[in-house]
Design a protein around this motif. Structure first.
Motif, PDB file in Angstrom:
ATOM      1  N   PRO A 172       0.812  -1.221   0.000  1.00 33.16           N
ATOM      2  CA  PRO A 172       0.000   0.000   0.000  1.00 33.16           C
ATOM      3  C   PRO A 172       0.847   1.273   0.000  1.00 33.16           C
ATOM      4  O   PRO A 172       0.489   2.260  -0.647  1.00 33.16           O
ATOM      5  N   SER A 173       1.981   1.250   0.711  1.00 34.85           N
ATOM      6  CA  SER A 173       2.878   2.413   0.706  1.00 34.85           C
ATOM      7  C   SER A 173       3.441   2.651  -0.684  1.00 34.85           C
ATOM      8  O   SER A 173       3.558   3.799  -1.128  1.00 34.85           O
ATOM      9  N   GLY A 184       6.310   5.613   8.414  1.00 30.33           N
ATOM     10  CA  GLY A 184       5.770   4.257   8.305  1.00 30.33           C
ATOM     11  C   GLY A 184       6.718   3.304   7.608  1.00 30.33           C
ATOM     12  O   GLY A 184       6.895   2.155   8.040  1.00 30.33           O
ATOM     13  N   LEU A 198       2.131  -3.566   8.392  1.00 25.32           N
ATOM     14  CA  LEU A 198       1.154  -2.843   7.583  1.00 25.32           C
ATOM     15  C   LEU A 198       0.267  -1.963   8.447  1.00 25.32           C
ATOM     16  O   LEU A 198      -0.028  -0.812   8.089  1.00 25.32           O
ATOM     17  N   THR A 220       0.198   2.232   8.287  1.00 22.95           N
ATOM     18  CA  THR A 220      -1.042   3.003   8.145  1.00 22.95           C
ATOM     19  C   THR A 220      -1.183   4.032   9.268  1.00 22.95           C
ATOM     20  O   THR A 220      -1.496   5.202   9.026  1.00 22.95           O
ATOM     21  N   THR A 232       1.587   6.829   8.908  1.00 25.77           N
ATOM     22  CA  THR A 232       1.405   7.686   7.727  1.00 25.77           C
ATOM     23  C   THR A 232       0.339   8.744   7.977  1.00 25.77           C
ATOM     24  O   THR A 232       0.568   9.942   7.757  1.00 25.77           O
ATOM     25  N   PHE A 233      -0.808   8.330   8.458  1.00 32.26           N
ATOM     26  CA  PHE A 233      -1.915   9.273   8.603  1.00 32.26           C
ATOM     27  C   PHE A 233      -1.888  10.015   9.939  1.00 32.26           C
ATOM     28  O   PHE A 233      -2.489  11.086  10.051  1.00 32.26           O
ATOM     29  N   TYR A 240      -5.615  -3.353  14.089  1.00 33.70           N
ATOM     30  CA  TYR A 240      -6.232  -2.868  12.848  1.00 33.70           C
ATOM     31  C   TYR A 240      -7.437  -1.978  13.133  1.00 33.70           C
ATOM     32  O   TYR A 240      -7.742  -1.082  12.335  1.00 33.70           O
ATOM     33  N   ALA A 279      -5.879   1.289  13.554  1.00 38.85           N
ATOM     34  CA  ALA A 279      -5.504   1.843  12.246  1.00 38.85           C
ATOM     35  C   ALA A 279      -6.720   2.413  11.519  1.00 38.85           C
ATOM     36  O   ALA A 279      -6.649   3.494  10.906  1.00 38.85           O
ATOM     37  N   LEU A 299      -7.445   6.291  10.336  1.00 34.40           N
ATOM     38  CA  LEU A 299      -7.849   6.667   8.974  1.00 34.40           C
ATOM     39  C   LEU A 299      -9.122   7.496   8.990  1.00 34.40           C
ATOM     40  O   LEU A 299      -9.225   8.517   8.280  1.00 34.40           O
TER      41      LEU A 299
END
Length: 253
Positions: free
Chosen positions: A16-17, A129, A169, A173, A176-177, A225, A228, A232
């Motif tokens: 995804p990155s 990330g 992963l 996530t 990053t956000f 998750y 995460a 998001l």
């Protein structure tokens, strides 16, 4: 087949990155430099942390219920260090933004738009990330290309390398956000966003301790998750709000 598995693990952690980099970051050279510099900065921070903690390792491998607390202290100190570094990264970004705006004024070009600032924050978060994934997952994958795989007793249902990639992963996530949320919080003086990021960071780190319990990964990974996804959602709502306000008041950024 093991080569395919190793590549698959790497793509789970960083696929995804890579997609985000190709579709968004690669279109602007400045964002590429931001990702690279951010990745280097966070890798250095992780190396410094590992060097500091090397003198205290190994911790006791006792299975008693009290043996988890050294790892909790390690996570707490690591999160505190990285959150302080995030604020330092923001200060550097602010100086860079002032320089870019001053240059834009000299050449009669528009200053950075709000969307540009958010993309810079996104690039910085992506670097964070990626550094996490490289340090905690990619660096461990060399044996995955061999003739067999590896399992651990506490989570024997899933290969260790796949488990590492899945956890990486989630953290990619989150990191990053979280950077987008943090930069907005610092810029607006929004205490909710400022406290949200370190809280999410420390909760996510502490959740990984659940994996030490037998079968704990079946609980820890879904919770990770969930964190995460919440990150998001919060980031998406914040970006929508800021962009909507900016359209209503185009003179503000």
């Amino acid at each position: 087949m093991t080569v395919a598995a190793g590549i698959g693990y790497a793509l789970i952690a960083l696929g995804p990155s890579l997609s985000l980099f190709v579709s968004v970051i690669s279109k602007k050279p400045f964002l590429i430099l931001t990702v690279l510099s951010s990745t280097l900065l966070w890798l250095i921070s992780l190396i410094v942390l590992s060097g500091i903690w090397r003198g205290f390792l190994p911790f006791s491998s006792s299975s008693s219920s009290s043996s988890w607390w050294p790892y909790a202290i390690l996570i707490l100190t690591s999160v505190a260090f990285q959150e302080a570094l995030r604020l330092f990264f923001w200060k550097l970004y602010q100086k860079l933004e002032d320089m870019l705006d001053a240059f834009a004024d000299r050449v009669s070009k528009p200053r950075l738009f709000l969307s540009d600032k958010m993309l810079i924050a996104l690039a910085g978060g992506l670097g964070h990330g990626v550094a996490h994934a490289v340090f905690f997952c990619i660096s461990l994958l060399t044996p995955a290309f061999g003739p067999a795989t590896y399992f651990i007793d506490r989570c024997s249902q899933v290969p260790f390398f796949l488990l590492s990639a899945i956890i990486a992963l989630a953290f990619v996530t989150i990191h990053t956000f979280s950077m987008v949320i943090a930069f907005n919080g610092y810029a607006e003086g929004n205490k909710v966003d400022q406290y949200f990021v370190p809280t999410v960071h420390i909760v996510a780190g502490m959740v990984t301790l659940v994996n030490w319990a037998p079968g704990g990964c079946s609980v820890g990974i879904p919770v990770l998750y969930l964190i995460a996804i919440l990150t998001l959602i919060h980031c998406g709502r914040m970006v929508w709000r800021r962009l909507t306000e900016n359209r209503i008041r185009p003179g503000h950024s």
